[in-house]
Design a protein around this motif. Structure first.
Motif, mmCIF file in Angstrom:
data_model
loop_
_atom_site.group_PDB
_atom_site.id
_atom_site.type_symbol
_atom_site.label_atom_id
_atom_site.label_comp_id
_atom_site.label_asym_id
_atom_site.label_seq_id
_atom_site.Cartn_x
_atom_site.Cartn_y
_atom_site.Cartn_z
ATOM 1 N N ASP A 162 47.789 65.399 16.762
ATOM 2 C CA ASP A 162 49.026 65.845 17.381
ATOM 3 C C ASP A 162 50.231 65.135 16.759
ATOM 4 O OD1 ASP A 162 49.299 67.844 19.437
ATOM 5 O OD2 ASP A 162 50.402 66.371 20.606
ATOM 6 N N ALA A 163 50.083 63.842 16.496
ATOM 7 C CA ALA A 163 51.171 63.066 15.901
ATOM 8 C C ALA A 163 51.462 63.529 14.477
ATOM 9 C CB ALA A 163 50.809 61.587 15.908
ATOM 10 N N LEU A 164 50.424 63.874 13.729
ATOM 11 C CA LEU A 164 50.631 64.361 12.363
ATOM 12 C C LEU A 164 51.393 65.680 12.391
ATOM 13 C CD1 LEU A 164 50.256 64.272 9.330
ATOM 14 C CD2 LEU A 164 47.960 65.248 9.646
ATOM 15 N N LEU B 152 47.735 54.418 12.695
ATOM 16 C CA LEU B 152 48.199 54.883 11.386
ATOM 17 C C LEU B 152 49.321 55.904 11.549
ATOM 18 C CD1 LEU B 152 44.764 55.464 9.583
ATOM 19 C CD2 LEU B 152 46.075 53.345 9.760
ATOM 20 N N LEU B 153 49.126 56.854 12.461
ATOM 21 C CA LEU B 153 50.123 57.908 12.635
ATOM 22 C C LEU B 153 51.379 57.385 13.308
ATOM 23 C CD1 LEU B 153 49.749 60.761 11.544
ATOM 24 C CD2 LEU B 153 47.580 59.588 11.877
ATOM 25 N N PHE B 154 51.233 56.423 14.213
ATOM 26 C CA PHE B 154 52.421 55.791 14.796
ATOM 27 C C PHE B 154 53.273 55.169 13.700
ATOM 28 C CE2 PHE B 154 54.340 51.709 15.884
ATOM 29 C CZ PHE B 154 55.307 52.125 16.791
ATOM 30 N N GLN B 155 52.630 54.496 12.765
ATOM 31 C CA GLN B 155 53.373 53.850 11.685
ATOM 32 C C GLN B 155 54.097 54.867 10.809
ATOM 33 O OE1 GLN B 155 50.263 51.483 9.864
ATOM 34 N NE2 GLN B 155 50.712 49.718 11.166
ATOM 35 N N VAL C 145 44.166 62.580 4.023
ATOM 36 C CA VAL C 145 43.150 62.015 4.912
ATOM 37 C C VAL C 145 43.746 60.787 5.610
ATOM 38 C CG1 VAL C 145 40.909 60.850 5.063
ATOM 39 C CG2 VAL C 145 41.201 62.803 3.523
ATOM 40 N N PHE C 146 43.598 60.746 6.931
ATOM 41 C CA PHE C 146 44.008 59.592 7.730
ATOM 42 C C PHE C 146 42.782 59.113 8.497
ATOM 43 C CE2 PHE C 146 47.585 62.401 7.158
ATOM 44 C CZ PHE C 146 48.683 61.573 6.932
ATOM 45 N N ASP C 147 42.288 57.929 8.175
ATOM 46 C CA ASP C 147 41.065 57.458 8.829
ATOM 47 C C ASP C 147 41.045 55.940 8.872
ATOM 48 O OD1 ASP C 147 38.641 57.672 10.138
ATOM 49 O OD2 ASP C 147 37.461 57.823 8.307
ATOM 50 N N ARG D 111 50.845 45.820 17.622
ATOM 51 C CA ARG D 111 52.256 46.151 17.514
ATOM 52 C C ARG D 111 52.522 47.588 17.965
ATOM 53 N NH1 ARG D 111 56.178 47.944 14.156
ATOM 54 N NH2 ARG D 111 54.721 48.701 12.590
ATOM 55 N N ALA D 112 51.654 48.520 17.529
ATOM 56 C CA ALA D 112 51.808 49.916 17.940
ATOM 57 C C ALA D 112 51.621 50.065 19.451
ATOM 58 C CB ALA D 112 50.802 50.787 17.192
#
Length: 349
Positions: free
Chosen positions: A46-48, A152-155, A122-124, A193-194
């Motif tokens: 969803d974030a992507l 990862l997606l938050f960043q 790819v995000f993993d 941090r996230a």
């Protein structure tokens, strides 16, 4: 848990966003996640989609395979990450410009991606099952040193300067919370941090709807059956559930059994629609869960995981489920140095 006073800064840069944009082709981006997605996978996808739309005006189509039946996960879909489509085969999706997968990777058996298809991004946060695919994908954010894909997606959203709406912030927060057990397992500075940044942006009422999602009566019957099937072998617990109603029940039961006094490791397994699902849990300072799982499923299937949590799948094909499950249990007990004789029942008759 005592958090550090100074947390590491976001390791991403604007140049990383530039590389992501260059990896994408004209047309909508198809976003896929692993089978039976959990809150981390759903919130990451969803974030992507939100990142692509807000940053470059790129539309997305989100799809997953398998089932979403755990009460909290159903609530995440309903209240926090709507718009996902279920598919049974990759052939069902067409007319997309680029392909991205989140919380999984090429070569893993827990996704619907054909081996002949190479995604564009790819995000993993799992260890690479095969380093060869990394060389073929245009944009890769693969960080096993991070506890959740949502981090990862938050960043990425943070670097892009995108304001995260409350609903998405809640989804990402809950994704990190579930994958790190509230910053208690497999957690790193990036996750901390996230988690802290998102905590102040959440929709509290929506989070309550998710965390206190109602369960049907069959869940409690399955839980009672699962506990009755659990066997204690010295310092480990094994629960062979046989046929299960939903795949992620092994993980849910394993999360409970690792809390047993004296338990160093837990293996829960069961089969559903021709696939054996395994969940392994270990103590933080004991066996590494993913290394332990690899010993258990070597030559039989594949999986992924981290220091204290791991999961795998074995496609049965023509193999007998009972025989394979017995072999898995034997391997697990041997790897933990425990006797293979019948264990003690956890519950009384």
């Amino acid at each position: 848990m005592v958090l550090p006073t100074v947390l590491d800064p976001n390791p991403l840069r604007h140049s990383d966003l530039d590389r992501l944009r260059q990896a994408l082709h004209p047309g909508p981006v198809l976003i896929l996640t692993h089978h039976n997605p959990d809150p981390d996978a759903l919130s990451s996808g969803d974030a992507l989609a939100f990142l692509l739309e807000q940053t470059w005006g790129i539309t997305s189509r989100k799809a997953y395979s398998g089932l979403v039946e755990r009460a909290e996960n159903v609530a995440v879909l309903k209240h926090l990450t709507p718009g996902w489509r279920t598919i049974a085969s990759f052939d069902e999706v067409a007319d997309y410009g680029s392909l991205s997968i989140v919380d999984t990777q090429p070569g893993a058996t827990n996704n619907i991606l054909p081996t002949s298809v190479i995604p564009d991004a790819v995000f993993d946060h799992h260890l690479a099952v095969d380093s060869e695919w990394v060389k073929q994908v245009a944009y890769v954010d693969l960080r096993p040193e991070v506890g959740a894909a949502a981090t990862l997606l938050f960043q990425h959203l943070e670097v892009a300067g995108v304001e995260i709406p409350a609903r998405l912030a809640t989804a990402l927060f809950y994704g990190i919370k579930t994958d790190t057990s509230g910053l208690a397992r497999d957690v790193f500075s990036d996750d901390e941090r996230a988690y802290l940044a998102l905590r102040d942006r959440i929709d509290a009422s929506a989070l309550v709807e998710v965390e206190y999602a109602k369960r049907p009566a069959v869940y409690f019957r399955e839980l009672a059956r699962g506990l009755s099937m659990a066997r204690v072998h010295g310092s480990v617990v094994v629960a062979n559930l046989g046929e299960i109603h939903w795949p992620d029940f092994t993980a849910e039961l394993a999360d409970q059994l690792i809390r047993l006094v004296g338990a160093r490791a837990v293996l829960c397994l069961g089969h559903h629609q021709g696939v054996i699902y395994l969940s392994v849990r270990t103590l933080p300072l004991d066996k590494h869960a993913w290394r332990l799982l690899r010993k258990v499923i070597a030559g039989l299937g594949q999986g992924g995981g981290h220091r204290v949590i791991a999961g795998g799948q074995i496609v049965l094909e023509e193999r007998d489920a009972s025989a394979v499950e017995a072999e898995l249990i034997t391997r697990f007990l041997a790897a933990m140095g425990e006797d293979t004789t019948p264990g003690l029942k956890l519950t009384e008759e």
